[in-house]
Write a protein that holds these residues in place. Sequence first.
Motif, PDB file in Angstrom:
ATOM      1  N   ILE A  15       0.820  -1.253  -0.006  1.00  0.00           N
ATOM      2  CA  ILE A  15      -0.017  -0.039   0.125  1.00  0.00           C
ATOM      3  C   ILE A  15       0.941   1.347   0.080  1.00  0.00           C
ATOM      4  O   ILE A  15       0.689   2.130  -0.762  1.00  0.00           O
ATOM      5  CB  ILE A  15      -0.884   0.031   1.189  1.00  0.00           C
ATOM      6  N   LEU A  16       2.030   1.401   0.831  1.00  0.00           N
ATOM      7  CA  LEU A  16       2.622   2.356   0.946  1.00  0.00           C
ATOM      8  C   LEU A  16       3.530   2.800  -0.501  1.00  0.00           C
ATOM      9  O   LEU A  16       3.654   3.662  -0.795  1.00  0.00           O
ATOM     10  CB  LEU A  16       3.651   2.152   1.774  1.00  0.00           C
ATOM     11  N   LEU A  17       4.027   1.535  -1.120  1.00  0.00           N
ATOM     12  CA  LEU A  17       4.820   1.367  -2.455  1.00  0.00           C
ATOM     13  C   LEU A  17       3.973   1.695  -3.484  1.00  0.00           C
ATOM     14  O   LEU A  17       4.459   2.473  -4.574  1.00  0.00           O
ATOM     15  CB  LEU A  17       5.446   0.171  -2.613  1.00  0.00           C
ATOM     16  N   VAL A  18       2.690   1.663  -3.685  1.00  0.00           N
ATOM     17  CA  VAL A  18       1.899   2.183  -4.753  1.00  0.00           C
ATOM     18  C   VAL A  18       1.567   3.569  -4.880  1.00  0.00           C
ATOM     19  O   VAL A  18       1.471   4.122  -5.977  1.00  0.00           O
ATOM     20  CB  VAL A  18       0.566   1.238  -4.977  1.00  0.00           C
ATOM     21  N   ILE A  19       2.101   4.169  -3.865  1.00  0.00           N
ATOM     22  CA  ILE A  19       1.771   5.839  -3.565  1.00  0.00           C
ATOM     23  C   ILE A  19       3.038   6.416  -4.207  1.00  0.00           C
ATOM     24  O   ILE A  19       4.027   5.856  -3.725  1.00  0.00           O
ATOM     25  CB  ILE A  19       1.563   6.161  -2.043  1.00  0.00           C
ATOM     26  N   PRO A  20       2.965   7.146  -5.203  1.00  0.00           N
ATOM     27  CA  PRO A  20       4.351   7.823  -5.708  1.00  0.00           C
ATOM     28  C   PRO A  20       5.036   8.319  -4.724  1.00  0.00           C
ATOM     29  O   PRO A  20       4.554   9.129  -3.957  1.00  0.00           O
ATOM     30  CB  PRO A  20       3.951   8.831  -6.819  1.00  0.00           C
ATOM     31  N   THR A  23       8.854   4.682  -2.378  1.00  0.00           N
ATOM     32  CA  THR A  23      10.296   3.741  -2.885  1.00  0.00           C
ATOM     33  C   THR A  23      11.346   4.509  -2.150  1.00  0.00           C
ATOM     34  O   THR A  23      12.315   3.767  -1.746  1.00  0.00           O
ATOM     35  CB  THR A  23      10.280   3.817  -4.389  1.00  0.00           C
ATOM     36  N   ILE A  24      11.582   5.796  -2.085  1.00  0.00           N
ATOM     37  CA  ILE A  24      12.751   6.501  -1.747  1.00  0.00           C
ATOM     38  C   ILE A  24      13.090   6.210  -0.236  1.00  0.00           C
ATOM     39  O   ILE A  24      14.474   6.650   0.295  1.00  0.00           O
ATOM     40  CB  ILE A  24      13.203   7.764  -2.072  1.00  0.00           C
ATOM     41  N   VAL A 132      13.037  -3.570   0.592  1.00  0.00           N
ATOM     42  CA  VAL A 132      13.705  -3.190  -0.600  1.00  0.00           C
ATOM     43  C   VAL A 132      13.331  -3.938  -1.833  1.00  0.00           C
ATOM     44  O   VAL A 132      13.415  -3.525  -2.802  1.00  0.00           O
ATOM     45  CB  VAL A 132      15.309  -3.656  -0.106  1.00  0.00           C
ATOM     46  N   VAL A 133      13.166  -5.403  -1.817  1.00  0.00           N
ATOM     47  CA  VAL A 133      12.968  -6.064  -2.944  1.00  0.00           C
ATOM     48  C   VAL A 133      11.436  -5.526  -3.222  1.00  0.00           C
ATOM     49  O   VAL A 133      11.288  -5.338  -4.688  1.00  0.00           O
ATOM     50  CB  VAL A 133      12.680  -7.648  -2.593  1.00  0.00           C
ATOM     51  N   MET A 134      10.441  -5.316  -2.649  1.00  0.00           N
ATOM     52  CA  MET A 134       9.256  -4.505  -3.119  1.00  0.00           C
ATOM     53  C   MET A 134       9.413  -3.186  -3.603  1.00  0.00           C
ATOM     54  O   MET A 134       8.811  -3.043  -4.689  1.00  0.00           O
ATOM     55  CB  MET A 134       8.184  -4.863  -1.835  1.00  0.00           C
ATOM     56  N   ALA A 135      10.201  -2.482  -3.144  1.00  0.00           N
ATOM     57  CA  ALA A 135      10.440  -1.171  -3.570  1.00  0.00           C
ATOM     58  C   ALA A 135      11.196  -1.149  -4.920  1.00  0.00           C
ATOM     59  O   ALA A 135      11.009  -0.264  -5.882  1.00  0.00           O
ATOM     60  CB  ALA A 135      11.289  -0.206  -2.549  1.00  0.00           C
ATOM     61  N   THR A 136      12.092  -2.088  -5.164  1.00  0.00           N
ATOM     62  CA  THR A 136      12.800  -2.299  -6.562  1.00  0.00           C
ATOM     63  C   THR A 136      11.813  -2.593  -7.417  1.00  0.00           C
ATOM     64  O   THR A 136      11.924  -2.224  -8.562  1.00  0.00           O
ATOM     65  CB  THR A 136      13.770  -3.078  -6.289  1.00  0.00           C
ATOM     66  N   ILE A 137      10.953  -3.624  -7.356  1.00  0.00           N
ATOM     67  CA  ILE A 137       9.930  -3.761  -8.143  1.00  0.00           C
ATOM     68  C   ILE A 137       9.124  -2.670  -8.493  1.00  0.00           C
ATOM     69  O   ILE A 137       8.734  -2.431  -9.542  1.00  0.00           O
ATOM     70  CB  ILE A 137       9.071  -5.097  -7.667  1.00  0.00           C
ATOM     71  N   TYR A 142       7.578   1.568 -12.187  1.00  0.00           N
ATOM     72  CA  TYR A 142       7.335   3.199 -12.349  1.00  0.00           C
ATOM     73  C   TYR A 142       8.250   3.583 -13.705  1.00  0.00           C
ATOM     74  O   TYR A 142       7.885   4.528 -14.518  1.00  0.00           O
ATOM     75  CB  TYR A 142       7.584   4.061 -11.233  1.00  0.00           C
ATOM     76  N   ALA A 143       9.458   3.080 -13.684  1.00  0.00           N
ATOM     77  CA  ALA A 143      10.424   3.266 -14.875  1.00  0.00           C
ATOM     78  C   ALA A 143       9.894   2.795 -16.254  1.00  0.00           C
ATOM     79  O   ALA A 143      10.007   3.621 -17.244  1.00  0.00           O
ATOM     80  CB  ALA A 143      11.765   2.638 -14.688  1.00  0.00           C
ATOM     81  N   LEU A 144       9.224   1.549 -16.226  1.00  0.00           N
ATOM     82  CA  LEU A 144       8.744   1.261 -17.300  1.00  0.00           C
ATOM     83  C   LEU A 144       7.520   2.019 -17.804  1.00  0.00           C
ATOM     84  O   LEU A 144       7.473   2.547 -19.159  1.00  0.00           O
ATOM     85  CB  LEU A 144       8.047  -0.041 -17.199  1.00  0.00           C
ATOM     86  N   PHE A 145       6.778   2.643 -16.755  1.00  0.00           N
ATOM     87  CA  PHE A 145       5.767   3.636 -17.168  1.00  0.00           C
ATOM     88  C   PHE A 145       6.295   4.722 -17.740  1.00  0.00           C
ATOM     89  O   PHE A 145       5.742   5.627 -18.640  1.00  0.00           O
ATOM     90  CB  PHE A 145       4.702   3.750 -15.854  1.00  0.00           C
ATOM     91  N   ALA A 146       7.372   5.398 -17.054  1.00  0.00           N
ATOM     92  CA  ALA A 146       7.923   6.498 -17.368  1.00  0.00           C
ATOM     93  C   ALA A 146       8.528   6.578 -18.892  1.00  0.00           C
ATOM     94  O   ALA A 146       8.511   7.516 -19.628  1.00  0.00           O
ATOM     95  CB  ALA A 146       8.978   6.948 -16.493  1.00  0.00           C
ATOM     96  N   ALA A 147       9.093   5.385 -19.258  1.00  0.00           N
ATOM     97  CA  ALA A 147       9.711   5.353 -20.486  1.00  0.00           C
ATOM     98  C   ALA A 147       8.482   5.339 -21.639  1.00  0.00           C
ATOM     99  O   ALA A 147       8.602   6.032 -22.588  1.00  0.00           O
ATOM    100  CB  ALA A 147      10.609   3.732 -20.705  1.00  0.00           C
ATOM    101  N   SER A 148       7.269   4.745 -21.145  1.00  0.00           N
ATOM    102  CA  SER A 148       6.266   4.862 -22.201  1.00  0.00           C
ATOM    103  C   SER A 148       5.749   6.151 -22.243  1.00  0.00           C
ATOM    104  O   SER A 148       5.227   6.759 -23.351  1.00  0.00           O
ATOM    105  CB  SER A 148       5.356   3.854 -21.782  1.00  0.00           C
ATOM    106  N   ALA A 149       5.912   6.852 -21.222  1.00  0.00           N
ATOM    107  CA  ALA A 149       5.328   8.329 -21.218  1.00  0.00           C
ATOM    108  C   ALA A 149       6.331   9.504 -21.713  1.00  0.00           C
ATOM    109  O   ALA A 149       5.852  10.602 -21.972  1.00  0.00           O
ATOM    110  CB  ALA A 149       4.626   8.654 -19.710  1.00  0.00           C
ATOM    111  N   ALA A 150       7.439   9.026 -21.978  1.00  0.00           N
ATOM    112  CA  ALA A 150       8.546   9.853 -22.430  1.00  0.00           C
ATOM    113  C   ALA A 150       8.090  10.824 -23.625  1.00  0.00           C
ATOM    114  O   ALA A 150       8.347  12.042 -23.654  1.00  0.00           O
ATOM    115  CB  ALA A 150       9.720   9.325 -22.622  1.00  0.00           C
ATOM    116  N   ARG A 151       7.453  10.161 -24.585  1.00  0.00           N
ATOM    117  CA  ARG A 151       6.879  10.910 -25.821  1.00  0.00           C
ATOM    118  C   ARG A 151       5.982  11.927 -25.291  1.00  0.00           C
ATOM    119  O   ARG A 151       6.248  13.210 -25.876  1.00  0.00           O
ATOM    120  CB  ARG A 151       6.170   9.800 -26.764  1.00  0.00           C
TER     121      ARG A 151
END
Length: 183
Positions: A15-20, A23-24, A132-137, A142-151
Motif C-alpha cells: 500500500i505504501l509503495l503504490v503511492i508515488p 520507494t525512496i 527493498v525487494v518490493m521497492a525495487t519491483i 514506474y520506470a517502465l511507465f515513465a519510458a512509455s510516457a517519455a513521448r
Amino acid sequence: MSMELWLAFIAASAILLVIPGPTILTTALILSLLGLGALLATSAFWFTIVKWVGGLYLLFLGIRLFRSGVAVNAAAAPVTASGSLGRLFANTYVVTALNPKGMIFFVAFLPQFINPRVDVGTQLWILAVTFVVMATINATLYALFAASAARLLSSPRAQRRFRFAGGSLLSAAGVWALLARRV
C-alpha cells in the motif's frame, strides 16, 4: 516471525509503495535500522541540523529545476553522459538520507510487525530486505511507465509545465522541512 505477521507487513508495504514517492524511503529504512531514526526522534539538535540541511537541499533542487532549460529532444537523449546516473543516484540518496520524517516513520512503522519474543534484529533485517525487494519491483514498474510516457513529456510546453510543477513541489517540500517541528 510468523508467516501471518510477514504477510501483513507485505500488504502494508505494498500500500505504501503504490503511492508515488515512498520507494525512496528504502534508504530511510536502512538508516532507521542503524539507529538514526531513534536519534532524530530524541535529539532536538540533530533533528534541527538534518531538517535544515535537508530543507535547504530541497530548495536548491527546486530552484535548479525552475532555472533549467528545455531539452531539444528529451525522448531521444537518455541519461548516458558520464557521471549522470551517479549524480542522479547521489541526489536521490542525499534527499532520502536527510529526510528525518522518513526515518521516524520507519521507527514507528516497523515495531507493529515485530514479535518481541523472537530475535528482533533478524526480524528487522527480514522486513528491510522484503521492503527493498518490493521497492525495487515498484521502481522498475514506474520506470517502465515513465519510458512509455517519455513521448508525451518531450514537447517544450510539457517540459516547462513539468519544471514548474517539480520546482514548486521541491521548493514547497524544502520550506515544509524547514518549518517542521519535533513532536
